[in-house]
Design a protein around this motif. Structure first.
Motif, mmCIF file in Angstrom:
data_model
loop_
_atom_site.group_PDB
_atom_site.id
_atom_site.type_symbol
_atom_site.label_atom_id
_atom_site.label_comp_id
_atom_site.label_asym_id
_atom_site.label_seq_id
_atom_site.Cartn_x
_atom_site.Cartn_y
_atom_site.Cartn_z
ATOM 1 N N MET A 9 -18.475 6.597 11.509
ATOM 2 C CA MET A 9 -17.230 7.352 11.054
ATOM 3 C C MET A 9 -17.629 8.840 10.716
ATOM 4 N N ILE A 10 -18.814 9.064 10.430
ATOM 5 C CA ILE A 10 -19.403 10.327 10.099
ATOM 6 C C ILE A 10 -19.407 11.157 11.761
ATOM 7 N N MET A 11 -19.883 9.991 12.734
ATOM 8 C CA MET A 11 -19.959 10.661 13.867
ATOM 9 C C MET A 11 -18.752 10.688 14.784
ATOM 10 N N ASP A 12 -17.412 10.320 14.209
ATOM 11 C CA ASP A 12 -16.216 10.151 14.640
ATOM 12 C C ASP A 12 -16.013 9.149 15.821
ATOM 13 N N LYS A 13 -16.965 8.126 15.570
ATOM 14 C CA LYS A 13 -17.010 6.950 16.535
ATOM 15 C C LYS A 13 -16.531 5.611 16.257
ATOM 16 N N GLU A 14 -15.776 4.797 17.085
ATOM 17 C CA GLU A 14 -15.123 3.474 16.497
ATOM 18 C C GLU A 14 -16.222 2.454 16.573
ATOM 19 N N THR A 15 -16.282 1.603 15.605
ATOM 20 C CA THR A 15 -17.136 0.340 15.685
ATOM 21 C C THR A 15 -16.525 -0.642 15.040
ATOM 22 N N GLU A 16 -16.982 -1.841 15.195
ATOM 23 C CA GLU A 16 -16.475 -3.018 14.514
ATOM 24 C C GLU A 16 -16.104 -2.914 12.990
ATOM 25 N N GLY A 17 -16.983 -2.139 12.423
ATOM 26 C CA GLY A 17 -16.747 -2.076 10.945
ATOM 27 C C GLY A 17 -15.964 -0.843 10.492
ATOM 28 N N THR A 18 -15.392 0.023 11.549
ATOM 29 C CA THR A 18 -14.687 0.949 10.860
ATOM 30 C C THR A 18 -13.593 0.820 10.103
ATOM 31 N N LYS A 19 -12.672 -0.135 10.332
ATOM 32 C CA LYS A 19 -11.844 -0.460 9.436
ATOM 33 C C LYS A 19 -12.154 -1.362 8.269
ATOM 34 N N LEU A 20 -13.319 -1.820 8.280
ATOM 35 C CA LEU A 20 -13.681 -2.702 7.170
ATOM 36 C C LEU A 20 -14.198 -1.640 6.078
ATOM 37 N N PHE A 21 -14.761 -0.461 6.444
ATOM 38 C CA PHE A 21 -15.289 0.417 5.626
ATOM 39 C C PHE A 21 -14.351 1.752 5.274
ATOM 40 N N HIS A 22 -13.430 1.781 6.054
ATOM 41 C CA HIS A 22 -12.297 2.838 5.871
ATOM 42 C C HIS A 22 -11.966 3.020 4.229
ATOM 43 N N ALA A 23 -11.838 4.230 3.882
ATOM 44 C CA ALA A 23 -11.497 4.584 2.502
ATOM 45 C C ALA A 23 -10.148 4.061 2.044
ATOM 46 N N THR A 24 -9.310 3.965 3.194
ATOM 47 C CA THR A 24 -7.920 3.667 2.731
ATOM 48 C C THR A 24 -7.595 2.122 2.968
ATOM 49 N N ARG A 25 -8.540 1.213 3.268
ATOM 50 C CA ARG A 25 -8.250 0.046 3.643
ATOM 51 C C ARG A 25 -7.661 -1.014 2.526
ATOM 52 N N HIS A 26 -7.735 -0.616 1.411
ATOM 53 C CA HIS A 26 -7.152 -1.251 0.359
ATOM 54 C C HIS A 26 -5.635 -0.839 0.130
ATOM 55 N N ASN A 27 -4.972 -1.940 0.231
ATOM 56 C CA ASN A 27 -3.293 -1.492 -0.153
ATOM 57 C C ASN A 27 -2.886 -2.358 -1.562
ATOM 58 N N PRO A 28 -2.811 -1.639 -2.427
ATOM 59 C CA PRO A 28 -2.449 -2.025 -3.736
ATOM 60 C C PRO A 28 -1.175 -2.886 -3.702
ATOM 61 N N VAL A 29 -0.107 -2.410 -2.976
ATOM 62 C CA VAL A 29 1.059 -3.171 -2.904
ATOM 63 C C VAL A 29 0.807 -4.819 -2.459
ATOM 64 N N LYS A 30 0.168 -4.652 -1.102
ATOM 65 C CA LYS A 30 -0.229 -6.115 -0.638
ATOM 66 C C LYS A 30 -0.869 -6.832 -1.539
ATOM 67 N N ALA A 31 -1.824 -6.448 -2.446
ATOM 68 C CA ALA A 31 -2.762 -7.133 -3.352
ATOM 69 C C ALA A 31 -2.031 -7.590 -4.586
ATOM 70 N N ALA A 32 -0.971 -6.850 -4.877
ATOM 71 C CA ALA A 32 -0.322 -7.264 -6.089
ATOM 72 C C ALA A 32 0.041 -8.771 -6.356
#
Length: 132
Positions: A1-24
């Motif tokens: 993410m720092i180097m602006d590259k997509e990897t298998e873990g990009t979505k997993l570690f993305h800061a906006t991955r949590h959705n409070p509405v879906k998790a409620a």
């Protein structure tokens, strides 16, 4: 993410991955289950028959309206302390594998005679003297 590259873990570690509405829904479900378990520990009557406790086993008993954590040691002696965790007031449970009293609320653990193994509690279970 720092180097602006997509990897298998990009979505997993993305800061906006949590959705409070879906998790409620799951959040509410888990907290209702937890509250139900705590209420059950307080409201359901506990055994009063200390003879039902096998050697090297513990059981939460109700004696004179108080919940006690009673342990039957190898010498035949019954050790008792309050079954109420001093951290937040939950009723401890007997852990037959570890031979400990464990608090289901915040994971405090106690020896068979109520001494602290690990917290967050800062106080041991209150010792109680059993009389015949």
């Amino acid at each position: 993410m720092i180097m602006d590259k997509e990897t298998e873990g990009t979505k997993l570690f993305h800061a906006t991955r949590h959705n409070p509405v879906k998790a409620a829904g799951k959040f509410v479900e888990e907290n209702l289950n937890n509250a139900g378990q705590i209420l059950k520990d307080y409201l359901l009557p506990k055994s009063k028959d200390m003879d039902s406790i096998a050697v090297e086993e513990g059981k939460v008993m109700e004696v004179n309206g108080k919940k006690l954590a009673v342990y039957h040691d190898i010498t035949g002696e019954m050790k008792a302390c309050s079954a109420i965790c001093p951290h937040m007031g939950c009723v401890v449970h007997w852990n037959n594998v570890e031979k400990t009293w464990d608090c289901p609320c915040h994971a405090s653990r106690f020896t068979t005679d109520g001494c602290i193994i690990e917290g967050p509690t800062l106080k041991p279970l209150q010792k109680v003297t059993l009389t015949d």
